[in-house]
Design a protein around this motif. Sequence first.
Motif, PDB file in Angstrom:
ATOM      1  N   TYR A   1       0.773  -1.031  -0.381  1.00 38.55           N
ATOM      2  CA  TYR A   1      -0.718  -0.116   0.091  1.00 38.55           C
ATOM      3  C   TYR A   1       0.889   1.261   0.255  1.00 38.55           C
ATOM      4  O   TYR A   1       0.837   1.003   0.979  1.00 38.55           O
ATOM      5  CB  TYR A   1      -0.824   0.039   1.245  1.00 38.55           C
ATOM      6  CG  TYR A   1      -2.037   1.105   1.137  1.00 38.55           C
ATOM      7  CD1 TYR A   1      -1.903   2.022   0.253  1.00 38.55           C
ATOM      8  CD2 TYR A   1      -2.949   0.827   2.294  1.00 38.55           C
ATOM      9  CE1 TYR A   1      -3.158   3.229   0.487  1.00 38.55           C
ATOM     10  CE2 TYR A   1      -3.812   2.196   2.956  1.00 38.55           C
ATOM     11  CZ  TYR A   1      -4.043   3.041   1.621  1.00 38.55           C
ATOM     12  OH  TYR A   1      -5.405   3.743   1.776  1.00 38.55           O
TER      13      TYR A   1
ATOM     14  N   THR B   1      -1.396 -10.777  -9.768  1.00 40.81           N
ATOM     15  CA  THR B   1      -1.534 -10.050  -9.044  1.00 40.81           C
ATOM     16  C   THR B   1      -3.125  -8.628  -9.312  1.00 40.81           C
ATOM     17  O   THR B   1      -3.076  -8.524 -10.724  1.00 40.81           O
ATOM     18  CB  THR B   1      -0.219  -9.377  -9.335  1.00 40.81           C
ATOM     19  OG1 THR B   1       0.789 -10.630  -8.640  1.00 40.81           O
ATOM     20  CG2 THR B   1       0.171  -7.540  -8.248  1.00 40.81           C
TER      21      THR B   1
ATOM     22  N   SER C   1      -3.622  -4.609  -9.281  1.00 39.93           N
ATOM     23  CA  SER C   1      -3.510  -3.820  -8.695  1.00 39.93           C
ATOM     24  C   SER C   1      -5.129  -2.986  -8.074  1.00 39.93           C
ATOM     25  O   SER C   1      -5.292  -2.032  -9.441  1.00 39.93           O
ATOM     26  CB  SER C   1      -1.887  -3.009  -9.386  1.00 39.93           C
ATOM     27  OG  SER C   1      -0.831  -3.696  -8.849  1.00 39.93           O
TER      28      SER C   1
ATOM     29  N   ARG D   1      -5.543   1.145  -8.881  1.00 40.91           N
ATOM     30  CA  ARG D   1      -5.192   2.973  -8.282  1.00 40.91           C
ATOM     31  C   ARG D   1      -5.861   4.032  -8.483  1.00 40.91           C
ATOM     32  O   ARG D   1      -7.084   3.787  -8.970  1.00 40.91           O
ATOM     33  CB  ARG D   1      -4.490   3.452  -9.258  1.00 40.91           C
ATOM     34  CG  ARG D   1      -2.966   2.389  -9.446  1.00 40.91           C
ATOM     35  CD  ARG D   1      -2.239   2.871 -10.432  1.00 40.91           C
ATOM     36  NE  ARG D   1      -0.853   4.131 -10.559  1.00 40.91           N
ATOM     37  CZ  ARG D   1       0.238   4.307 -10.342  1.00 40.91           C
ATOM     38  NH1 ARG D   1       0.795   3.090 -10.651  1.00 40.91           N
ATOM     39  NH2 ARG D   1       0.333   5.407 -10.110  1.00 40.91           N
TER      40      ARG D   1
ATOM     41  N   VAL E   1      -1.186   3.486  -4.338  1.00 40.15           N
ATOM     42  CA  VAL E   1      -1.464   2.347  -4.670  1.00 40.15           C
ATOM     43  C   VAL E   1      -1.372   1.431  -4.077  1.00 40.15           C
ATOM     44  O   VAL E   1      -0.724   0.742  -3.320  1.00 40.15           O
ATOM     45  CB  VAL E   1      -0.433   2.189  -6.000  1.00 40.15           C
ATOM     46  CG1 VAL E   1      -0.330   0.773  -6.903  1.00 40.15           C
ATOM     47  CG2 VAL E   1      -0.329   3.478  -7.030  1.00 40.15           C
TER      48      VAL E   1
ATOM     49  N   THR F   1      -2.221  -3.336  -4.118  1.00 39.62           N
ATOM     50  CA  THR F   1      -1.042  -3.835  -4.679  1.00 39.62           C
ATOM     51  C   THR F   1      -1.463  -5.603  -3.973  1.00 39.62           C
ATOM     52  O   THR F   1      -0.979  -5.584  -2.441  1.00 39.62           O
ATOM     53  CB  THR F   1       0.210  -3.968  -5.042  1.00 39.62           C
ATOM     54  OG1 THR F   1       0.550  -2.998  -5.373  1.00 39.62           O
ATOM     55  CG2 THR F   1       0.251  -5.170  -5.889  1.00 39.62           C
ATOM     56  N   TRP F   2      -2.508  -6.102  -4.436  1.00 36.56           N
ATOM     57  CA  TRP F   2      -2.395  -7.345  -3.813  1.00 36.56           C
ATOM     58  C   TRP F   2      -2.593  -8.760  -4.797  1.00 36.56           C
ATOM     59  O   TRP F   2      -2.974  -8.564  -6.035  1.00 36.56           O
ATOM     60  CB  TRP F   2      -4.657  -7.823  -4.236  1.00 36.56           C
ATOM     61  CG  TRP F   2      -5.281  -5.996  -2.881  1.00 36.56           C
ATOM     62  CD1 TRP F   2      -5.272  -4.694  -3.856  1.00 36.56           C
ATOM     63  CD2 TRP F   2      -6.151  -5.699  -1.834  1.00 36.56           C
ATOM     64  NE1 TRP F   2      -6.330  -4.445  -3.153  1.00 36.56           N
ATOM     65  CE2 TRP F   2      -6.026  -4.963  -1.771  1.00 36.56           C
ATOM     66  CE3 TRP F   2      -5.858  -6.629  -0.721  1.00 36.56           C
ATOM     67  CZ2 TRP F   2      -6.889  -4.360  -0.585  1.00 36.56           C
ATOM     68  CZ3 TRP F   2      -6.119  -6.253   0.079  1.00 36.56           C
ATOM     69  CH2 TRP F   2      -6.777  -5.026   0.339  1.00 36.56           C
TER      70      TRP F   2
END
Length: 181
Positions: free
Chosen positions: A15, A102, A104, A106, A121, A123-124
């Motif tokens: 994060y 992945t 993301s 934003r 941003v 990201t998972w």
Amino acid sequence: MTPEEVVGVWRLASYTEVGEDGGTVAGPLGEAPAGLLIYTADGHVAVSMMKTGDAPALETYMGYSGQWRLAGDRMTHRVQVSAHPRMAGTEQIRRVTLDGETLSLRGTAVTPVGGRAPERVLTWRRAKPDGTAADGIAADHMAADSTASGGTGSSGTAFDSTAFDSTASDETAEKQEKETH
């Protein structure tokens, strides 16, 4: 990317906040936040994120739930309940990308920081049923005897990306887009 590809459970990998110079720094939950993001096939979303460790952070917990929809590269979360009451009833519009396991997201911060609404941003990584992320890393705070349920399976309900009516106009989406660039 299709809505079906997004359905499932995701673990927070990072994060960050994008500075005015384009560089990134830790987001409001510090250097190593933990979190889960859940998208259901019937259009519900739940996100919970927390600060880990002893390092100072602007916040210790963020979370909300509601409905979601995907349109192109736009993910909209319609917030029904939130740890931050100012978010309830809002629509959070994010640019989304999916690269394998992945995801993301934003977008701009809900509350300005230092007079500006910074881009953030998140990201998972797709979670596996054993509680680890797709990259095999388990959360430090996860109890050894707990068992994760869920995963990427569907409830058997067909996904309907129009499951909720949008109250945000195209004008609002365009304004949010301009603010993130």
